[in-house]
Design a protein around this motif. Structure first.
Motif, PDB file in Angstrom:
ATOM      1  N   SER A  96       5.926   3.770  -3.322  1.00  0.00           N
ATOM      2  CA  SER A  96       6.444   3.104  -4.530  1.00  0.00           C
ATOM      3  C   SER A  96       6.515   4.028  -5.743  1.00  0.00           C
ATOM      4  N   ASP A 122       7.702   1.653   0.917  1.00  0.00           N
ATOM      5  CA  ASP A 122       7.962   0.590  -0.058  1.00  0.00           C
ATOM      6  C   ASP A 122       8.746   1.143  -1.250  1.00  0.00           C
ATOM      7  N   GLU A 149       9.315   0.335   4.973  1.00  0.00           N
ATOM      8  CA  GLU A 149       8.179  -0.434   4.490  1.00  0.00           C
ATOM      9  C   GLU A 149       6.883   0.257   4.920  1.00  0.00           C
ATOM     10  N   SER A 150       5.840   0.079   4.125  1.00  0.00           N
ATOM     11  CA  SER A 150       4.576   0.758   4.412  1.00  0.00           C
ATOM     12  C   SER A 150       4.059   0.453   5.811  1.00  0.00           C
TER      13      SER A 150
END
Length: 239
Positions: A96, A122, A149-150
């Motif tokens: 992020s 993310d 996504e993580s």
């Protein structure tokens, strides 16, 4: 599609094999010179060429003080399954990370240090953001990148037996004391919060940068660079 503006960025993209759909250039800004034959290379790859007046180029460009080069290129491939892993693989995983300037700086470090790939977990900023391209000096086209996504990144790293090193000040283990000579992923978190519990709460190795002042964190791109070059140091020493 995305935009590449600037001679250095476009030259590197072409050297990395990018095939521009369209190339816009302004002889009044480039001085009429093309030292590395950008126009010819783009034409060989089937690009549509447009020579613009200064007034028209100023309307098309998004930078202040443009240098006369702007291209429309295919969007960047970011599929995690495309990334290759070997026994010397070194990855940077950015959870992020938001600011294009930080992502661009991380990419420049990755290119200089020979990092295998930079993975955005993310993601909140697109790799094709023109400011990422600018801040990376075009290395976004030279360094393998991925977004996922993580949970998918965690699974992918485990499947490939990659050692995961989470960067955090909340540990006693120094980065120099972590073996990063084998397949390794260095994790850095968002500018505001650092790594989430999703990464810090797992069994990953947690390590920190030696710090002796009052602050407890560094800029994320600086932290990524320090950890990356510690890994490079270890690998050079182990040869």
């Amino acid at each position: 599609m995305t935009l590449v503006e600037g001679y250095e960025e476009l030259d590197l993209a072409l050297r990395a094999g990018v095939r521009p759909r369209e190339l816009y250039f302004c002889p009044a800004l480039t001085g009429g010179s093309d030292p590395r034959d950008v126009v010819a290379r783009a034409a060989e790859r089937g690009s549509a060429l447009f020579s613009l007046s200064r007034q028209a180029f100023d309307k098309a460009a998004y930078r202040e003080g443009p240098d006369g080069w702007l291209a429309v290129v295919p969007d960047i491939e970011t599929d995690l399954s495309r990334i290759e892993v070997d026994d010397r693989a070194l990855f940077l995983v950015c959870e992020s990370v938001e600011k294009p300037g930080n992502l661009g700086s991380i990419l420049r470090t990755a290119d200089a240090a020979g990092v295998s790939a930079v993975i955005s977990a993310d993601p909140v900023t697109d790799w094709g953001n023109p400011n990422v391209i600018r801040a990376s000096k075009g290395t976004v086209f030279a360094v393998p990148i991925a977004s996922a996504e993580s949970e998918d990144v965690v699974r992918w790293l485990a499947e490939h037996a990659v050692n995961v090193v989470a960067t955090t000040p909340d540990t006693d283990l120094m980065m120099a004391d972590v073996d990063m000579t084998g397949p390794t992923a260095i994790l850095v978190g968002s500018e505001k919060y650092g790594l989430s519990d999703r990464w810090l709460g797992g069994r990953h190795t947690k390590a920190k940068i030696p710090m002796f002042g009052q602050v407890d964190s560094l800029n994320v791109a600086v932290s990524a660079a320090l950890f990356t070059y510690e890994a490079v140091r270890q690998r050079m020493a182990s040869r």
